[in-house]
Motif scaffolding. Structure first.
Motif, PDB file in Angstrom:
ATOM      1  N   LYS A 135     -10.113   2.647  -0.884  1.00  0.00           N
ATOM      2  CA  LYS A 135      -9.864   3.732  -1.699  1.00  0.00           C
ATOM      3  C   LYS A 135      -9.181   3.411  -3.146  1.00  0.00           C
ATOM      4  CE  LYS A 135      -8.956   6.789   2.012  1.00  0.00           C
ATOM      5  NZ  LYS A 135      -8.183   6.834   3.221  1.00  0.00           N
ATOM      6  N   GLY A 136      -9.250   2.060  -3.326  1.00  0.00           N
ATOM      7  CA  GLY A 136      -8.800   1.743  -4.731  1.00  0.00           C
ATOM      8  C   GLY A 136      -7.070   1.371  -4.842  1.00  0.00           C
ATOM      9  N   ILE A 137      -6.486   1.447  -3.638  1.00  0.00           N
ATOM     10  CA  ILE A 137      -4.860   1.134  -3.575  1.00  0.00           C
ATOM     11  C   ILE A 137      -4.734  -0.062  -3.464  1.00  0.00           C
ATOM     12  CG2 ILE A 137      -2.991   2.047  -2.208  1.00  0.00           C
ATOM     13  CD1 ILE A 137      -4.131   4.358  -3.711  1.00  0.00           C
ATOM     14  N   VAL A 138      -3.637  -0.537  -4.214  1.00  0.00           N
ATOM     15  CA  VAL A 138      -3.218  -1.882  -4.301  1.00  0.00           C
ATOM     16  C   VAL A 138      -2.624  -2.161  -2.784  1.00  0.00           C
ATOM     17  CG1 VAL A 138      -1.882  -3.855  -5.255  1.00  0.00           C
ATOM     18  CG2 VAL A 138      -3.037  -2.109  -6.730  1.00  0.00           C
ATOM     19  N   CYS A 139      -3.264  -2.996  -2.162  1.00  0.00           N
ATOM     20  CA  CYS A 139      -2.591  -3.290  -0.853  1.00  0.00           C
ATOM     21  C   CYS A 139      -1.892  -4.920  -0.817  1.00  0.00           C
ATOM     22  CB  CYS A 139      -3.517  -3.453   0.458  1.00  0.00           C
ATOM     23  SG  CYS A 139      -5.128  -4.117  -0.031  1.00  0.00           S
ATOM     24  N   ASP A 140      -2.247  -5.534  -1.645  1.00  0.00           N
ATOM     25  CA  ASP A 140      -1.573  -7.101  -2.149  1.00  0.00           C
ATOM     26  C   ASP A 140      -1.539  -7.259  -3.693  1.00  0.00           C
ATOM     27  OD1 ASP A 140      -1.655  -8.168   0.740  1.00  0.00           O
ATOM     28  OD2 ASP A 140      -3.944  -7.835   0.540  1.00  0.00           O
ATOM     29  N   LEU A 141      -0.393  -7.745  -3.924  1.00  0.00           N
ATOM     30  CA  LEU A 141      -0.269  -8.113  -5.398  1.00  0.00           C
ATOM     31  C   LEU A 141       0.536  -9.312  -5.358  1.00  0.00           C
ATOM     32  CD1 LEU A 141      -0.709  -6.624  -8.175  1.00  0.00           C
ATOM     33  CD2 LEU A 141       1.697  -5.722  -7.972  1.00  0.00           C
ATOM     34  N   TRP A 142      -0.312 -10.427  -6.072  1.00  0.00           N
ATOM     35  CA  TRP A 142       0.441 -11.687  -6.478  1.00  0.00           C
ATOM     36  C   TRP A 142      -0.100 -12.186  -7.678  1.00  0.00           C
ATOM     37  CZ3 TRP A 142      -4.136 -10.666  -3.921  1.00  0.00           C
ATOM     38  CH2 TRP A 142      -5.359 -11.399  -4.106  1.00  0.00           C
ATOM     39  N   CYS A 143       0.517 -13.387  -7.959  1.00  0.00           N
ATOM     40  CA  CYS A 143       0.279 -14.035  -9.234  1.00  0.00           C
ATOM     41  C   CYS A 143       0.172 -15.650  -9.153  1.00  0.00           C
ATOM     42  CB  CYS A 143       1.298 -13.785 -10.364  1.00  0.00           C
ATOM     43  SG  CYS A 143       2.801 -13.917  -9.679  1.00  0.00           S
ATOM     44  N   ARG A 156       0.734  -1.184   0.117  1.00  0.00           N
ATOM     45  CA  ARG A 156      -0.041   0.123   0.106  1.00  0.00           C
ATOM     46  C   ARG A 156       0.953   1.452   0.071  1.00  0.00           C
ATOM     47  NH1 ARG A 156      -2.894  -1.305   4.256  1.00  0.00           N
ATOM     48  NH2 ARG A 156      -4.741  -1.929   3.170  1.00  0.00           N
ATOM     49  N   ALA A 157       2.137   1.243   0.701  1.00  0.00           N
ATOM     50  CA  ALA A 157       2.910   2.447   0.703  1.00  0.00           C
ATOM     51  C   ALA A 157       3.376   2.879  -0.763  1.00  0.00           C
ATOM     52  CB  ALA A 157       4.095   2.041   1.570  1.00  0.00           C
ATOM     53  N   LEU A 158       3.183   1.968  -1.738  1.00  0.00           N
ATOM     54  CA  LEU A 158       3.755   2.489  -2.949  1.00  0.00           C
ATOM     55  C   LEU A 158       2.622   3.469  -3.867  1.00  0.00           C
ATOM     56  CD1 LEU A 158       5.680  -0.604  -4.423  1.00  0.00           C
ATOM     57  CD2 LEU A 158       6.591   1.595  -3.205  1.00  0.00           C
ATOM     58  N   GLY A 159       1.409   3.420  -3.166  1.00  0.00           N
ATOM     59  CA  GLY A 159       0.379   4.145  -3.736  1.00  0.00           C
ATOM     60  C   GLY A 159       0.048   3.546  -5.039  1.00  0.00           C
ATOM     61  N   LEU A 160       0.265   2.537  -5.551  1.00  0.00           N
ATOM     62  CA  LEU A 160      -0.268   2.051  -6.834  1.00  0.00           C
ATOM     63  C   LEU A 160      -1.700   1.727  -6.825  1.00  0.00           C
ATOM     64  CD1 LEU A 160       0.507   0.514  -9.546  1.00  0.00           C
ATOM     65  CD2 LEU A 160       0.714  -1.472  -8.405  1.00  0.00           C
ATOM     66  N   THR A 161      -2.752   2.241  -7.779  1.00  0.00           N
ATOM     67  CA  THR A 161      -4.023   2.437  -7.982  1.00  0.00           C
ATOM     68  C   THR A 161      -4.448   1.448  -8.686  1.00  0.00           C
ATOM     69  OG1 THR A 161      -4.153   3.922  -9.666  1.00  0.00           O
ATOM     70  CG2 THR A 161      -4.038   5.025  -7.523  1.00  0.00           C
ATOM     71  N   ALA A 162      -5.585   0.950  -8.709  1.00  0.00           N
ATOM     72  CA  ALA A 162      -6.443  -0.161  -9.523  1.00  0.00           C
ATOM     73  C   ALA A 162      -6.476   0.536 -10.903  1.00  0.00           C
ATOM     74  CB  ALA A 162      -7.866  -0.240  -8.969  1.00  0.00           C
ATOM     75  N   ASP A 163      -6.494   1.756 -11.078  1.00  0.00           N
ATOM     76  CA  ASP A 163      -6.589   2.356 -12.590  1.00  0.00           C
ATOM     77  C   ASP A 163      -5.349   2.052 -13.296  1.00  0.00           C
ATOM     78  OD1 ASP A 163      -9.332   3.011 -12.401  1.00  0.00           O
ATOM     79  OD2 ASP A 163      -9.128   5.004 -11.726  1.00  0.00           O
ATOM     80  N   GLN A 164      -4.011   2.537 -12.326  1.00  0.00           N
ATOM     81  CA  GLN A 164      -2.976   2.341 -12.891  1.00  0.00           C
ATOM     82  C   GLN A 164      -2.580   0.926 -13.444  1.00  0.00           C
ATOM     83  OE1 GLN A 164      -0.764   3.889  -9.398  1.00  0.00           O
ATOM     84  NE2 GLN A 164       0.199   5.380 -11.038  1.00  0.00           N
ATOM     85  N   LEU A 165      -2.929  -0.019 -12.667  1.00  0.00           N
ATOM     86  CA  LEU A 165      -2.845  -1.582 -12.929  1.00  0.00           C
ATOM     87  C   LEU A 165      -3.587  -1.976 -14.133  1.00  0.00           C
ATOM     88  CD1 LEU A 165      -0.982  -3.548 -11.628  1.00  0.00           C
ATOM     89  CD2 LEU A 165      -3.084  -4.126 -10.121  1.00  0.00           C
ATOM     90  N   ARG A 166      -5.016  -1.501 -14.340  1.00  0.00           N
ATOM     91  CA  ARG A 166      -5.634  -1.930 -15.312  1.00  0.00           C
ATOM     92  C   ARG A 166      -5.247  -1.151 -16.729  1.00  0.00           C
ATOM     93  NH1 ARG A 166      -9.943   0.137 -11.937  1.00  0.00           N
ATOM     94  NH2 ARG A 166     -11.200  -1.700 -11.202  1.00  0.00           N
ATOM     95  N   VAL A 197      -2.657 -12.357 -12.809  1.00  0.00           N
ATOM     96  CA  VAL A 197      -2.086 -11.673 -11.556  1.00  0.00           C
ATOM     97  C   VAL A 197      -3.547 -11.059 -10.879  1.00  0.00           C
ATOM     98  CG1 VAL A 197      -1.088  -9.312 -11.217  1.00  0.00           C
ATOM     99  CG2 VAL A 197      -0.342 -10.595 -12.909  1.00  0.00           C
ATOM    100  N   PHE A 198      -3.106 -11.156  -9.592  1.00  0.00           N
ATOM    101  CA  PHE A 198      -4.162 -10.669  -8.572  1.00  0.00           C
ATOM    102  C   PHE A 198      -4.145  -9.461  -7.820  1.00  0.00           C
ATOM    103  CE2 PHE A 198      -4.779 -15.092  -9.103  1.00  0.00           C
ATOM    104  CZ  PHE A 198      -5.814 -15.418  -9.212  1.00  0.00           C
ATOM    105  N   ALA A 199      -4.981  -8.655  -7.499  1.00  0.00           N
ATOM    106  CA  ALA A 199      -4.615  -7.394  -6.989  1.00  0.00           C
ATOM    107  C   ALA A 199      -5.541  -6.858  -5.740  1.00  0.00           C
ATOM    108  CB  ALA A 199      -4.462  -6.062  -7.712  1.00  0.00           C
ATOM    109  N   GLY A 200      -5.430  -7.004  -4.480  1.00  0.00           N
ATOM    110  CA  GLY A 200      -6.296  -6.722  -3.438  1.00  0.00           C
ATOM    111  C   GLY A 200      -6.063  -5.392  -3.150  1.00  0.00           C
TER     112      GLY A 200
END
Length: 167
Positions: free
Chosen positions: A114-122, A59-69, A107-110
């Motif tokens: 607020k739509g910020i990625v807090c878990d990212l795995w594959c 979550r500290a990186l601030g990666l958003t769901a929209d950026q990932l999409r 790729v999965f993103a929890g």
């Protein structure tokens, strides 16, 4: 409607974390192996090892769901729904996105509220991880293989794909 599924035991087994967790992951993987060796019993183990949470959260990186999409849309289209569970039990994950092609790794993103990625795995190590936003700030931790590497280290990541996933 395209649906993605992950077994509950696979949650974050191959995960992406902020790069500053490298030493933490190396330490935890060493402890995990020592624990496994000490508790081996026939085809299984007498106890289960639970790694400590990393000091720096995704979550500290601030990666958003929209950026990932946006980053994955052309190569790994989004699924319409994500489910988890075990055996025949399934439950929909309302706060998880999934991206993947037909018959490919996923790729999965929890997400937090607020739509910020807090878990990212594959589901498996995959070359498409190099499309992720902020890849220079990410490392791959494959807990099952006991392997960790910065995504920006192209040579090491390619060896991982060959050794652990493709060969």
């Amino acid at each position: 409607m395209r649906e993605a599924y992950y077994h509950e035991d696979d949650f974050c087994m191959i995960e992406l974390l902020p790069l500053d967790n490298l030493q933490h992951c190396l330490t935890q993987m060493g402890e995990q192996q020592a624990f496994a060796d000490a508790h081996r019993s026939g085809a299984g183990w007498t106890e289960m090892y639970v790694p400590e949470a990393p000091p720096s959260q995704m979550r500290a990186l601030g990666l958003t769901a929209d950026q990932l999409r946006l980053a994955l849309a052309d190569t790994l289209p989004p699924y319409d729904a994500v489910y988890t569970g075990y055996s025949s039990y399934r439950v929909e994950c309302k706060n998880v996105l999934a991206f993947g092609g037909d018959q490919t790794e996923t790729v999965f993103a929890g997400l937090d509220d607020k739509g910020i990625v807090c878990d990212l795995w594959c589901s498996d190590g995959m070359p498409e991880l190099l499309l992720l936003p902020l890849k220079e700030q990410l490392l791959l931790a494959d807990w099952g293989a006991g392997f960790v590497c910065p995504l920006a280290d192209g040579d090491l990541f390619a060896r991982y794909l060959q050794e652990y996933e493709l060969g």
